[in-house]
Design an enzyme around this catalytic site. Structure first.
Site, mmCIF file in Angstrom:
data_model
loop_
_atom_site.group_PDB
_atom_site.id
_atom_site.type_symbol
_atom_site.label_atom_id
_atom_site.label_comp_id
_atom_site.label_asym_id
_atom_site.label_seq_id
_atom_site.Cartn_x
_atom_site.Cartn_y
_atom_site.Cartn_z
ATOM 1 N N HIS A 1 4.417 -2.848 -0.345
ATOM 2 C CA HIS A 1 3.317 -2.500 -1.246
ATOM 3 C C HIS A 1 3.772 -2.462 -2.697
ATOM 4 O O HIS A 1 4.954 -2.259 -3.005
ATOM 5 C CB HIS A 1 2.709 -1.150 -0.855
ATOM 6 C CG HIS A 1 3.660 -0.004 -1.001
ATOM 7 N ND1 HIS A 1 3.955 0.577 -2.214
ATOM 8 C CD2 HIS A 1 4.396 0.668 -0.078
ATOM 9 C CE1 HIS A 1 4.825 1.552 -2.042
ATOM 10 N NE2 HIS A 1 5.117 1.632 -0.752
ATOM 11 N N GLU B 1 4.132 -0.938 -6.545
ATOM 12 C CA GLU B 1 4.623 0.381 -6.976
ATOM 13 C C GLU B 1 3.529 1.437 -6.830
ATOM 14 O O GLU B 1 2.405 1.246 -7.279
ATOM 15 C CB GLU B 1 5.062 0.326 -8.440
ATOM 16 C CG GLU B 1 5.605 1.648 -8.960
ATOM 17 C CD GLU B 1 5.734 1.670 -10.466
ATOM 18 O OE1 GLU B 1 6.874 1.609 -10.956
ATOM 19 O OE2 GLU B 1 4.685 1.749 -11.155
ATOM 20 N N GLN C 1 2.265 5.593 -7.376
ATOM 21 C CA GLN C 1 2.433 6.587 -8.438
ATOM 22 C C GLN C 1 3.700 7.408 -8.219
ATOM 23 O O GLN C 1 4.409 7.754 -9.174
ATOM 24 C CB GLN C 1 1.217 7.507 -8.504
ATOM 25 C CG GLN C 1 1.209 8.424 -9.723
ATOM 26 C CD GLN C 1 1.258 7.659 -11.039
ATOM 27 O OE1 GLN C 1 0.423 6.775 -11.265
ATOM 28 N NE2 GLN C 1 2.231 7.963 -11.889
ATOM 29 N N ARG D 1 -1.592 2.896 -0.173
ATOM 30 C CA ARG D 1 -0.841 2.033 -1.081
ATOM 31 C C ARG D 1 -0.562 0.670 -0.459
ATOM 32 O O ARG D 1 -0.536 -0.344 -1.171
ATOM 33 C CB ARG D 1 0.446 2.717 -1.535
ATOM 34 C CG ARG D 1 1.407 3.171 -0.426
ATOM 35 C CD ARG D 1 2.461 4.085 -1.026
ATOM 36 N NE ARG D 1 3.498 4.510 -0.096
ATOM 37 C CZ ARG D 1 3.423 5.555 0.710
ATOM 38 N NH1 ARG D 1 2.316 6.296 0.733
ATOM 39 N NH2 ARG D 1 4.429 5.884 1.508
ATOM 40 N N GLU E 1 5.472 4.096 6.250
ATOM 41 C CA GLU E 1 6.793 4.353 5.675
ATOM 42 C C GLU E 1 7.572 5.318 6.571
ATOM 43 O O GLU E 1 6.987 6.056 7.383
ATOM 44 C CB GLU E 1 6.622 4.947 4.268
ATOM 45 C CG GLU E 1 7.890 5.358 3.553
ATOM 46 C CD GLU E 1 8.886 4.227 3.350
ATOM 47 O OE1 GLU E 1 9.382 3.686 4.362
ATOM 48 O OE2 GLU E 1 9.201 3.908 2.186
ATOM 49 N N HIS F 1 5.966 -1.008 3.983
ATOM 50 C CA HIS F 1 6.701 -0.106 3.100
ATOM 51 C C HIS F 1 8.185 -0.453 3.077
ATOM 52 O O HIS F 1 8.681 -1.176 3.945
ATOM 53 C CB HIS F 1 6.502 1.332 3.568
ATOM 54 C CG HIS F 1 5.062 1.724 3.645
ATOM 55 N ND1 HIS F 1 4.423 2.412 2.639
ATOM 56 C CD2 HIS F 1 4.126 1.488 4.603
ATOM 57 C CE1 HIS F 1 3.148 2.591 2.971
ATOM 58 N NE2 HIS F 1 2.947 2.040 4.158
#
Length: 251
Positions: free
Chosen positions: A12, A14, A16, A63, A90, A185
């Site tokens: 994915h 970047e 936050q 994300r 992830e 991820h």
């Protein structure tokens, strides 16, 4: 020789918390503005090289999902069927989730943070009973059974929960000749790459997958790697990999 199977992976864009230098894990953080731009560029790269996909898979975290949406939109391929699976999530960072990596390195040392981030069998500090109970109540995870819901994961356990999806769904699709895109991820893709390339636990520690950059694999009939390559500018990719490698280092 029979034409190799092809598999395309994207970490994915970047998020936050990538930008803020935090351990993210299963916390459902969205893309940063830079991450949205990376996702858009990934779609543009794929379209420029003529990629077309039959199916797409992603995790249940926004994300990754948003990266996929943006990429498919850039390819004018919003019609591609999408499957979401928690098995592509992830790596679960347990009680580290939300902590700043540099502050954690100052407290525990860079070597320990590196082991938590890159070690194959090293578990992070696990969720407490209270944290685990709160996680179980999150509607985002209702597709995950209580037995499968983690308190924290190593890369080894991330691979273990990914493999059933790989073997039961992804391999049959690829073997049938379908063009497959997986958006996931950093660590779930590292686990898959380790499996594909038969890397040792020492080799996988050095692998850094940059955000928002398509990684294309060609596989033979035995699913051995014939070739792999990133799409995009080589220098920019090297710089992005260096950013990933240096996370958690005290400057």
């Amino acid at each position: 020789m029979k034409k190799p199977f092809r598999l395309t992976l994207i970490r994915h864009g970047e998020s936050q918390w990538n930008q803020d230098g935090r351990f993210t894990g299963w916390v459902d953080i969205d893309l940063s503005e830079k991450g949205r731009a990376e996702a858009k560029q990934a779609g543009q790269l794929l379209r420029a090289e003529g990629f077309q996909f039959d199916l797409a898979y992603t995790s249940i975290l926004k994300r990754a999902i948003r990266t996929l949406w943006i990429g498919l939109e850039e390819m004018d391929s919003m019609f591609v069927p999408v499957t979401t699976s928690w098995r592509l999530n992830e790596r679960h960072y347990g009680a580290l989730q939300g902590l700043n990596k540099i502050e954690t390195a100052r407290k525990y040392g860079e070597d320990q943070v590196l082991k938590w981030r890159r070690g194959y069998e090293v578990l992070p500090p696990l969720f407490s009973d209270k944290e685990f109970a709160e996680q179980r109540q999150n509607p985002l995870f209702r597709s995950v059974t209580s037995e499968d819901l983690p308190r924290g994961e190593s890369l080894k356990s991330t691979l273990a929960r990914l493999l059933p999806l790989w073997e039961s769904e992804l391999v049959p699709h690829i073997r049938a000749g379908r063009q497959l895109l997986i958006v996931a991820h950093g660590n779930s893709l590292r686990a898959l790459v380790q499996h594909l390339e038969k890397m040792s636990s020492e080799q996988i520690m050095k692998l850094n997958i940059p955000t928002g950059t398509p990684l294309v694999y060609e596989l033979d009939e035995r699913f051995s790697v014939v070739n792999n390559r990133y799409l995009g500018d080589a220098d920019a990719i090297a710089r992005a990999q260096a950013v990933v490698a240096n996370q958690g280092k005290i400057k």
